[in-house]
Design an enzyme around this catalytic site. Structure first.
Site, PDB file in Angstrom:
ATOM      1  N   CYS A 106       4.979   7.405-132.101  1.00  0.00           N
ATOM      2  CA  CYS A 106       4.613   6.397-133.090  1.00  0.00           C
ATOM      3  C   CYS A 106       5.519   6.413-134.321  1.00  0.00           C
ATOM      4  CB  CYS A 106       3.142   6.551-133.468  1.00  0.00           C
ATOM      5  SG  CYS A 106       2.417   5.059-134.183  1.00  0.00           S
ATOM      6  N   HIS A 202      -0.672   7.652-128.141  1.00  0.00           N
ATOM      7  CA  HIS A 202      -1.467   8.755-128.676  1.00  0.00           C
ATOM      8  C   HIS A 202      -2.396   9.244-127.575  1.00  0.00           C
ATOM      9  CE1 HIS A 202       0.004   7.804-132.694  1.00  0.00           C
ATOM     10  NE2 HIS A 202      -0.335   6.545-132.499  1.00  0.00           N
TER      11      HIS A 202
END
Length: 252
Positions: A106, A202
């Site tokens: 990310c 994630h």
């Protein structure tokens, strides 16, 4: 920088592998610290010793590095690490060019790219290790993801507003089977150059994807000890979690 040996070390170690977690306070807001813990545990299960170095802004760099990890963070977290990242930029570029495995998730994926362009048009330079450019987007991309990758099928959860575009010739990490991926339009997710992987996933990504974990560990252990000697590991729970997400998203 803090360094810790993973608990429960094997009675006879096959060797010691040094993991570096970049900015765990600022860039680990979606559980990405779990990736480091998963790798340290799997190293122990495979019969290796693990030393985890938490690298904080302004801290000295560890003498030994066999694998580097980074996670997601808010814009404020990215701002707090920018100065130190600039100090470490040449070192990280050199390690990447030398084949050190890295997993950047990310926010750190974005910082390893060419640039992040804010919604207002301000261009913030990245490390350029991955040939990707990210632009701030009013639409947030959130939800479970299934990917096809050269390492196998990968599952995870995305939560990002940045829309990332691959440069010409840049290999993606995977192709989207379910989810939005880099930008919601071109079917790509993440990026991969050499042994450096960037991804928006994630979860954290590694506990439910043991094949990806062991791919990174094979690279790191070979670098540290000259070989990879995996043990038999019971991944039944991880595989159940993985397959349940695949069945739910792809088979209804």
């Amino acid at each position: 920088m803090t360094a810790t040996a993973d608990g429960g070390e094997p009675a006879v170690s096959k060797g010691t592998v040094h993991l570096v977690h970049l900015y765990p306070r600022e860039m680990s807001i979606y559980g990405d610290l779990g990736n480091t813990r998963a790798l340290a545990s799997r190293l122990r299960w495979h019969g290796y010793s693990a030393v985890v170095h938490d690298h904080h802004p302004g801290a000295p760099w560890p003498e030994q590095v066999h694998l580097v990890l980074g996670g997601g963070g808010q814009d404020s977290g990215q701002a707090r690490v920018q100065e130190d990242l600039a100090v470490q930029a040449d070192r990280l570029r050199g390690l990447a060019a030398d084949g050190v495995p890295m997993l950047m998730i990310c926010g750190m994926y974005q910082l390893f790219g060419q640039a992040f362009v804010t919604a207002e048009g301000r261009r913030l330079p990245g490390l350029g290790i991955l040939d990707v450019t990210t632009t701030g987007n009013p639409t947030r991309m959130i939800g479970p993801v299934v990917l096809d990758t050269p390492i196998g099928q990968v599952v995870g959860y995305e939560n990002h507003s940045g829309a990332t575009v691959l440069g010409e010739g840049q290999e993606p990490f995977g192709r989207v089977r379910h989810g939005q991926g880099n930008n919601g339009t071109d079917g790509t997710e993440g990026a991969r150059t050499g042994n450096v992987i960037g991804s928006y996933l994630h979860g954290p990504i590694l506990p439910a994807n043991p094949a990806l974990s062991d791919h990174l560990l094979e690279l790191a252990a070979t670098r540290a000890t000259g070989s990879w000697e995996p043990a038999e590991v019971d991944d039944s729970i991880a595989e159940q979690a993985h397959q349940r997400q695949v069945r739910r998203l792809l088979r209804g």
